[in-house]
Design a protein around this motif. Structure first.
Motif, PDB file in Angstrom:
ATOM      1  N   TYR A 192       6.618   9.050   6.487  1.00  0.00           N
ATOM      2  CA  TYR A 192       7.023   7.551   6.257  1.00  0.00           C
ATOM      3  C   TYR A 192       6.292   7.153   4.861  1.00  0.00           C
ATOM      4  N   THR A 211      13.355   3.850  11.296  1.00  0.00           N
ATOM      5  CA  THR A 211      12.858   3.562   9.940  1.00  0.00           C
ATOM      6  C   THR A 211      13.630   4.153   8.650  1.00  0.00           C
ATOM      7  N   ASP A 246      14.002  -1.213  22.422  1.00  0.00           N
ATOM      8  CA  ASP A 246      13.310  -0.136  22.704  1.00  0.00           C
ATOM      9  C   ASP A 246      12.493  -0.041  23.820  1.00  0.00           C
ATOM     10  N   ILE A 267       5.163   0.575   0.339  1.00  0.00           N
ATOM     11  CA  ILE A 267       5.427   0.715   1.780  1.00  0.00           C
ATOM     12  C   ILE A 267       4.813  -0.190   2.677  1.00  0.00           C
ATOM     13  N   HIS A 268       5.218  -0.571   3.675  1.00  0.00           N
ATOM     14  CA  HIS A 268       4.524  -1.630   4.414  1.00  0.00           C
ATOM     15  C   HIS A 268       3.517  -0.967   5.324  1.00  0.00           C
ATOM     16  N   VAL A 269       2.550  -1.770   5.664  1.00  0.00           N
ATOM     17  CA  VAL A 269       1.333  -1.129   6.401  1.00  0.00           C
ATOM     18  C   VAL A 269       1.667  -1.675   7.891  1.00  0.00           C
ATOM     19  N   PRO A 270       1.743  -0.838   8.813  1.00  0.00           N
ATOM     20  CA  PRO A 270       2.107  -1.117  10.299  1.00  0.00           C
ATOM     21  C   PRO A 270       0.900  -1.781  11.113  1.00  0.00           C
ATOM     22  N   SER A 271       1.058  -2.780  12.026  1.00  0.00           N
ATOM     23  CA  SER A 271      -0.057  -3.194  12.653  1.00  0.00           C
ATOM     24  C   SER A 271       0.243  -2.775  13.976  1.00  0.00           C
ATOM     25  N   VAL A 309      12.962  -0.818   4.082  1.00  0.00           N
ATOM     26  CA  VAL A 309      11.869   0.179   3.748  1.00  0.00           C
ATOM     27  C   VAL A 309      11.942   0.783   2.613  1.00  0.00           C
ATOM     28  N   HIS A 310      13.313   0.958   2.100  1.00  0.00           N
ATOM     29  CA  HIS A 310      13.342   1.388   0.769  1.00  0.00           C
ATOM     30  C   HIS A 310      13.895   0.480  -0.279  1.00  0.00           C
ATOM     31  N   THR A 370       1.380  -2.425  17.873  1.00  0.00           N
ATOM     32  CA  THR A 370       2.122  -2.955  19.034  1.00  0.00           C
ATOM     33  C   THR A 370       1.284  -2.702  20.426  1.00  0.00           C
ATOM     34  N   MET A 412       0.586  -1.217   0.179  1.00  0.00           N
ATOM     35  CA  MET A 412       0.076   0.057   0.067  1.00  0.00           C
ATOM     36  C   MET A 412       0.714   1.303  -0.039  1.00  0.00           C
ATOM     37  N   THR A 440       7.336  -3.192  11.643  1.00  0.00           N
ATOM     38  CA  THR A 440       7.332  -2.351  10.397  1.00  0.00           C
ATOM     39  C   THR A 440       8.540  -1.229  10.364  1.00  0.00           C
ATOM     40  N   PHE A 441       8.478  -0.590  11.500  1.00  0.00           N
ATOM     41  CA  PHE A 441       9.337   0.391  11.386  1.00  0.00           C
ATOM     42  C   PHE A 441      10.795   0.318  11.806  1.00  0.00           C
ATOM     43  N   TYR A 442      11.007  -0.890  12.012  1.00  0.00           N
ATOM     44  CA  TYR A 442      12.566  -1.390  12.340  1.00  0.00           C
ATOM     45  C   TYR A 442      12.951  -2.290  11.033  1.00  0.00           C
ATOM     46  N   ARG A 443      12.249  -2.306  10.081  1.00  0.00           N
ATOM     47  CA  ARG A 443      12.554  -3.213   8.813  1.00  0.00           C
ATOM     48  C   ARG A 443      13.974  -2.751   8.310  1.00  0.00           C
ATOM     49  N   ASP A 444      14.785  -3.477   7.701  1.00  0.00           N
ATOM     50  CA  ASP A 444      15.873  -2.880   6.964  1.00  0.00           C
ATOM     51  C   ASP A 444      15.633  -2.725   5.466  1.00  0.00           C
ATOM     52  N   ILE A 465      11.368   5.065  24.896  1.00  0.00           N
ATOM     53  CA  ILE A 465      12.275   5.740  23.676  1.00  0.00           C
ATOM     54  C   ILE A 465      11.315   6.076  22.361  1.00  0.00           C
TER      55      ILE A 465
END
Lengths: 310, 177
Positions: A300, A42, B119, B80-84, B74-75, B86, A1, B68-72, A37
């Motif tokens: 993002y 990202t 984190d 764009i990956h959709v986050p779920s 992203v680019h 936490t 998406m 999702t926000f920790y993936r290597d 934190i």
């Protein structure tokens, strides 16, 4: 998406699905911002330039915090004290910044359409942080997001934008955004500050602020933008405050509780009295808090390295 | 397409994984089970439920982690990956954390999950539970501590896990593409 757009130039170009996706992503970032934190790795490989040709406190700090909490590298540029005063053009200024390998530009400019012009001429993602009297998309997104948070939904809600509609990019972006999300929108203020034919955008017009407040569930109160008014449009600020300013008495006389919003900076005692701005009905500081999460979401979602040419 | 685990086998495997977990963490007082979003959560829901049933404990620390926000990457992909969501409603400081995911393949998800985890605090230890371990396909040095089944597969194949809660059947299959 992904979003249907490559740049965020205005709400006008977004679909309601885009807006919903931004909100859902912002929900996740809002949760990140509540952790000990408040940072995720990202965008470690992304550099973002904040290019501000006009003054700003909230928007610039909010964008910078959003960028840093996504771990992006940030460079800040303010036109005062730069080579713009030596006569450098906008494209030259931005291309020189981009030559230092910048992936995304957040820009505020006093000329309406400047971000669109830039997106046609330089090779980077552009996010509009306010252009003249045209649009301020991230403000409208965080306004709608804050209403959604407070009231649970936006569809069918009655929302009134009060004040200097003529010179406000916040008003135009809000009208587009709330319209796309299915809200009923009214604009209210002195006839000289409401553009002719604004009904064509699907909004109601009211010149009596008291009546507007009685109609609405949410009042988004705007600042009088004296710096953009090149001829007198009302006699004095005192007179404006008397007829169009909102104070606790007015609110108490409504017999219902409405939500009060303001994009800042507030001219206390003009459009809003302190007893209103500081009341429990006011979600002004929630708006500021949500601004960071909304901007993280926008950055993002636009950060994918999809070819700009496609 | 090959069936790796059918309904009966899957449920026996889940029982075994839960028993192994309890064997290593008898009291469960300092243990936290954390499922990795989105797909690992279906497994961790089951495991947490079975652990409660076996031990009779009303409460165990159980959370869900989105990476999702920790993936290597992203680019490196076009979407764009959709986050779920936490949801870690407890402190993981000095806890023994068991990360739970359905399929272990390259190991990159688990690497990202460990980044995300720290984190939230400094766990005493981190273990990994997976339902299917696709061995010999790792891109980073990560190995599971609890494994449902180890399989040999090639890059182009895909492991699909069906859960009764969302797919109306319990089954694990290997698909050739």
């Amino acid at each position: 998406m992904s979003l249907s757009v490559k740049h965020l130039l205005g709400i006008k170009e977004l679909t309601s699905q885009d807006i919903e996706q931004i909100f859902q992503t912002a929900d996740n970032f809002k949760q990140v911002l509540q952790r000990p934190i408040k940072k995720v790795p990202t965008l470690r490989d992304t550099t973002i330039a904040n290019v501000f040709f006009e003054n700003s406190t909230r928007t610039r700090i909010s964008f910078e915090l959003a960028e840093r909490r996504l771990s992006a590298d940030v460079v800040n540029f303010a036109s005062s004290g730069s080579s713009v005063s030596k006569g450098e053009t906008l494209i030259d200024t931005v291309n020189n910044i981009l030559a230092m390998k910048v992936d995304m530009v957040v820009m505020r400019h006093s000329a309406s359409g400047a971000p669109w012009f830039l997106s046609q001429n330089v090779d980077a993602r552009i996010i509009n942080a306010g252009d003249g009297i045209n649009e301020h998309p991230t403000q409208a997104l965080l306004d709608a997001y804050s209403i959604r948070e407070r009231l649970g939904s936006i569809k069918g809600r009655r929302i009134c934008i009060i004040g200097d509609i003529m010179h406000s990019r916040v008003a135009l972006s809000n009208i587009y955004c709330l319209g796309k999300l299915g809200a009923e929108v009214m604009v209210a203020g002195p006839p000289t500050l409401i553009p002719k034919h604004i009904e064509d955008l699907g909004v109601k017009v009211e010149y009596d602020v008291k009546k507007a407040l009685q109609w609405c569930e949410v009042a988004n109160v705007l600042r009088i933008q004296l710096e953009r008014q090149h001829k007198p449009l009302f006699s004095t600020l005192r007179e404006y405050a008397l007829y169009y300013g909102i104070n606790k008495q007015t609110l108490d006389s409504l017999g219902k509780e409405i939500v009060i919003m303001h994009p800042g900076p507030i001219n206390r005692g003009v459009e809003l009295n302190s007893d209103v701005a500081n009341s429990k009905q006011s979600i002004i500081l929630d708006q500021v808090e949500n601004g960071v999460a909304i901007r993280m979401a926008v950055i993002y979602l636009l950060s994918g390295k999809v070819d700009l040419e496609d | 397409m090959k069936i790796l685990l059918d309904h009966t086998q899957l449920n026996i495997t889940l029982q075994r994984l839960a028993h192994q977990l309890i064997e290593n963490h008898i009291s469960l007082a300092d243990t936290a089970i954390i499922g990795i979003q989105p797909r690992g959560v279906w497994l961790s829901n089951r495991i947490a439920g079975i652990v409660k049933d076996i031990t009779g404990y009303q409460h165990i620390d159980y959370g869900k982690l989105d990476i999702t926000f920790y993936r290597d990457d992203v680019h490196s992909t076009n979407t764009i990956h959709v986050p779920s969501q936490t949801h870690v409603p407890f402190s993981i400081q000095d806890k023994d954390v068991i990360l739970v995911d359905d399929v272990l393949h390259t190991g990159r998800t688990i690497r990202a999950a460990m980044d995300a985890l720290v984190d939230f605090g400094r766990p005493r230890s981190v273990e990994l539970m997976v339902l299917i371990d696709r061995r010999f396909s790792r891109e980073v040095p990560i190995q599971p501590d609890y494994t449902g089944q180890t399989i040999d597969s090639i890059m182009t194949q895909k492991v699909k896990v069906y859960w009764a809660e969302k797919d109306s059947k319990d089954e694990v299959v290997l698909i050739d593409q």
